[in-house]
Write a protein that holds these residues in place. Structure first.
Motif, PDB file in Angstrom:
ATOM      1  N   ALA B  63      50.007  -2.178 -44.121  1.00 44.14           N
ATOM      2  CA  ALA B  63      49.434  -2.536 -45.676  1.00 44.14           C
ATOM      3  C   ALA B  63      48.119  -3.604 -45.141  1.00 44.14           C
ATOM      4  O   ALA B  63      47.103  -3.130 -45.549  1.00 44.14           O
ATOM      5  N   ILE B  64      48.952  -4.917 -44.868  1.00 51.08           N
ATOM      6  CA  ILE B  64      48.117  -5.894 -44.915  1.00 51.08           C
ATOM      7  C   ILE B  64      47.431  -5.362 -44.121  1.00 51.08           C
ATOM      8  O   ILE B  64      46.149  -6.124 -43.613  1.00 51.08           O
ATOM      9  N   MET B  65      47.110  -5.210 -42.739  1.00 47.33           N
ATOM     10  CA  MET B  65      46.308  -4.436 -41.219  1.00 47.33           C
ATOM     11  C   MET B  65      45.199  -4.041 -41.783  1.00 47.33           C
ATOM     12  O   MET B  65      44.351  -4.335 -41.673  1.00 47.33           O
ATOM     13  N   VAL B  66      45.450  -2.570 -42.684  1.00 46.56           N
ATOM     14  CA  VAL B  66      44.625  -2.023 -43.040  1.00 46.56           C
ATOM     15  C   VAL B  66      43.838  -2.721 -44.011  1.00 46.56           C
ATOM     16  O   VAL B  66      42.441  -2.441 -44.088  1.00 46.56           O
ATOM     17  N   LEU B  67      44.422  -3.495 -45.559  1.00 46.70           N
ATOM     18  CA  LEU B  67      43.461  -4.425 -46.354  1.00 46.70           C
ATOM     19  C   LEU B  67      42.078  -5.433 -45.555  1.00 46.70           C
ATOM     20  O   LEU B  67      41.433  -5.026 -45.827  1.00 46.70           O
ATOM     21  N   PHE B  68      43.093  -5.713 -44.511  1.00 53.30           N
ATOM     22  CA  PHE B  68      42.013  -6.688 -43.470  1.00 53.30           C
ATOM     23  C   PHE B  68      40.468  -6.133 -42.491  1.00 53.30           C
ATOM     24  O   PHE B  68      39.737  -5.903 -42.944  1.00 53.30           O
ATOM     25  N   LEU B  69      41.511  -4.626 -41.736  1.00 51.81           N
ATOM     26  CA  LEU B  69      40.202  -3.285 -41.276  1.00 51.81           C
ATOM     27  C   LEU B  69      39.056  -2.639 -42.420  1.00 51.81           C
ATOM     28  O   LEU B  69      37.992  -2.897 -42.235  1.00 51.81           O
ATOM     29  N   PHE B  70      39.575  -3.219 -43.625  1.00 47.90           N
ATOM     30  CA  PHE B  70      38.903  -2.625 -44.444  1.00 47.90           C
ATOM     31  C   PHE B  70      38.181  -3.115 -44.984  1.00 47.90           C
ATOM     32  O   PHE B  70      36.977  -3.000 -45.089  1.00 47.90           O
ATOM     33  N   VAL B  71      38.670  -4.899 -45.618  1.00 44.57           N
ATOM     34  CA  VAL B  71      36.709  -5.676 -45.683  1.00 44.57           C
ATOM     35  C   VAL B  71      36.067  -5.350 -44.592  1.00 44.57           C
ATOM     36  O   VAL B  71      35.411  -6.328 -45.293  1.00 44.57           O
ATOM     37  N   ILE B  72      36.681  -5.603 -43.418  1.00 47.69           N
ATOM     38  CA  ILE B  72      36.251  -6.130 -42.947  1.00 47.69           C
ATOM     39  C   ILE B  72      34.872  -5.017 -41.868  1.00 47.69           C
ATOM     40  O   ILE B  72      33.669  -5.201 -42.656  1.00 47.69           O
ATOM     41  N   MET B  73      35.424  -3.793 -42.064  1.00 45.05           N
ATOM     42  CA  MET B  73      34.750  -2.199 -42.485  1.00 45.05           C
ATOM     43  C   MET B  73      33.565  -2.795 -43.127  1.00 45.05           C
ATOM     44  O   MET B  73      31.762  -2.155 -43.918  1.00 45.05           O
ATOM     45  N   LEU B  74      33.706  -2.901 -44.683  1.00 46.07           N
ATOM     46  CA  LEU B  74      33.269  -3.104 -46.332  1.00 46.07           C
ATOM     47  C   LEU B  74      32.311  -4.139 -45.852  1.00 46.07           C
ATOM     48  O   LEU B  74      31.026  -3.843 -46.607  1.00 46.07           O
ATOM     49  N   LEU B  75      32.343  -5.206 -45.574  1.00 45.55           N
ATOM     50  CA  LEU B  75      31.473  -6.557 -44.914  1.00 45.55           C
ATOM     51  C   LEU B  75      30.648  -5.980 -44.036  1.00 45.55           C
ATOM     52  O   LEU B  75      29.363  -7.061 -43.483  1.00 45.55           O
ATOM     53  N   ASN B  76      30.750  -4.961 -42.611  1.00 50.26           N
ATOM     54  CA  ASN B  76      30.358  -4.145 -42.126  1.00 50.26           C
ATOM     55  C   ASN B  76      29.851  -5.576 -40.907  1.00 50.26           C
ATOM     56  O   ASN B  76      29.474  -6.236 -40.788  1.00 50.26           O
ATOM     57  N   LEU B  77      31.183  -5.660 -40.687  1.00 53.02           N
ATOM     58  CA  LEU B  77      31.287  -7.130 -39.370  1.00 53.02           C
ATOM     59  C   LEU B  77      31.186  -6.908 -38.037  1.00 53.02           C
ATOM     60  O   LEU B  77      31.883  -7.930 -37.318  1.00 53.02           O
ATOM     61  N   GLY B  78      31.953  -5.278 -38.119  1.00 54.48           N
ATOM     62  CA  GLY B  78      32.395  -4.513 -37.257  1.00 54.48           C
ATOM     63  C   GLY B  78      31.330  -4.261 -35.802  1.00 54.48           C
ATOM     64  O   GLY B  78      32.138  -5.173 -34.658  1.00 54.48           O
ATOM     65  N   SER B  79      29.663  -5.329 -36.172  1.00 52.16           N
ATOM     66  CA  SER B  79      28.901  -4.904 -34.920  1.00 52.16           C
ATOM     67  C   SER B  79      28.963  -5.966 -33.971  1.00 52.16           C
ATOM     68  O   SER B  79      27.742  -6.202 -34.213  1.00 52.16           O
ATOM     69  N   THR B  80      29.283  -7.511 -34.531  1.00 49.29           N
ATOM     70  CA  THR B  80      28.348  -8.637 -34.021  1.00 49.29           C
ATOM     71  C   THR B  80      28.774  -8.917 -32.140  1.00 49.29           C
ATOM     72  O   THR B  80      30.152  -8.718 -31.952  1.00 49.29           O
ATOM     73  N   GLU B  81      27.796  -9.130 -32.173  1.00 54.45           N
ATOM     74  CA  GLU B  81      27.466  -9.588 -30.489  1.00 54.45           C
ATOM     75  C   GLU B  81      27.268 -11.243 -30.776  1.00 54.45           C
ATOM     76  O   GLU B  81      28.336 -11.577 -29.827  1.00 54.45           O
ATOM     77  N   LEU B  82      27.408 -12.035 -31.453  1.00 51.46           N
ATOM     78  CA  LEU B  82      27.243 -13.397 -31.396  1.00 51.46           C
ATOM     79  C   LEU B  82      29.035 -13.494 -31.784  1.00 51.46           C
ATOM     80  O   LEU B  82      29.312 -13.297 -32.678  1.00 51.46           O
ATOM     81  N   SER B  83      28.642 -14.322 -30.136  1.00 52.45           N
ATOM     82  CA  SER B  83      30.785 -15.191 -30.465  1.00 52.45           C
ATOM     83  C   SER B  83      30.678 -16.235 -31.554  1.00 52.45           C
ATOM     84  O   SER B  83      29.883 -17.268 -32.417  1.00 52.45           O
ATOM     85  N   ASP B  84      32.101 -15.990 -32.544  1.00 53.77           N
ATOM     86  CA  ASP B  84      32.143 -17.154 -33.803  1.00 53.77           C
ATOM     87  C   ASP B  84      32.782 -18.333 -33.159  1.00 53.77           C
ATOM     88  O   ASP B  84      33.313 -19.468 -33.887  1.00 53.77           O
TER      89      ASP B  84
END
Lengths: 102, 172
Positions: B63-84
């Motif tokens: 449940a919790i990790m699917v929630l995290f994955l869902f938020v990352i994909m909702l905010l479209n953060l999956g394709s970052t090239e820039l290191s944070d």
């Protein structure tokens, strides 16, 4: 099963996982990954609770159940906060969130 | 045999936790954290916490990790090239704090080396023999810890209402 020294090893492993979580919180600027590192720290503590419950009785496992439910509640509220902040800043970079800093 | 699986799961947990911290892509981080949670649930089985292991897989990895994955994909953060990942002083600070933390834990561990029962036989074996893995957890949960259990339900309702209120889009 009488491999009791596994409890010692589990405590050592729990210390390492907690330290990795702390390093991640200090190292990353992505709010979601910082949040995941907090979850990792909660899990490291859960591991030591389970190890201690193997020595002292079942109560440690009950505490782990409560920690898991509190972590679920915390994840829901925290991710909602990140969503709300993202709408305002269009980013999840912690360096940008300086409204409450001096 | 037990030792082999213990060290296997421990190595998997530590390695994937390190990868989770060092991966730039957030989706890869989430997947490594799922691997960590799976290996922790294997360790819970080895440490006689069978029900906790099942809950770990269902609630955390499910449940919790699917929630995290869902938020990352909702905010479209999956394709970052820039290191944070922080550079310079932040990196030194993170490394030294975590090494100091391990040193403190090691010191405490050495100091408490002769605690009663550490390294002894499992205290749970008779209980697990007599009542089984689920009943052993359920019996104290619904008797001695009943009040805390009920308060947890209030906490969950507050969390649901709070997250709905926070994530709602406000009309201007």
């Amino acid at each position: 099963m009488s491999q009791g020294y596994l409890v010692d090893l589990a405590l050592v492993l729990s210390a390492f996982l907690f330290a990795i979580g702390v390093a991640g919180v200090l190292l990353r600027r992505n709010a979601i990954i910082v949040f995941m590192c907090v979850e990792l720290m909660l899990n490291a503590v859960n591991l030591s609770f389970v190890a201690f419950s193997r020595m002292h009785g079942i109560d440690g496992q009950i505490v782990v159940l409560f920690v898991i439910s509190v972590a679920a509640a915390e994840a829901a509220v925290g991710l909602a906060l990140i969503l709300a902040i993202f709408r305002h800043y269009e980013s999840v970079d912690l360096e940008l969130f300086r409204r409450l800093r001096w | 045999m037990i030792e082999f699986f213990f060290f296997l799961f421990a190595a998997m947990a530590v390695l994937s936790a390190i990868f989770m911290v060092t991966q730039v892509n957030p989706v890869a981080s989430v997947l490594y954290l799922v691997v960590t949670f799976f290996s922790l649930s294997g360790l819970f089985v080895i440490l006689d916490a069978h029900f906790i292991a099942a809950v770990q897989v269902m609630v955390y990895a499910g449940a919790i990790m699917v929630l995290f994955l869902f938020v990352i994909m909702l905010l479209n953060l999956g394709s970052t090239e820039l290191s944070d990942i922080r550079q310079g002083i932040g990196r030194v600070l993170a490394g030294s704090v975590s090494v100091a933390l391990v040193a403190v834990f090691a010191r405490l561990f050495m100091a408490g080396g002769d605690v009663d029962g550490l390294g002894g036989p499992s205290a749970l074996d008779p209980l697990l023999e007599s009542s089984g893995a689920v009943a052993a957890v359920a019996e104290p949960l619904f008797t001695r810890y009943l009040v805390a259990f009920e308060i947890t339900s209030i906490l969950l309702v507050v969390a649901i209402v709070g997250s709905v209120v926070l994530a709602r889009r406000r009309e201007p």
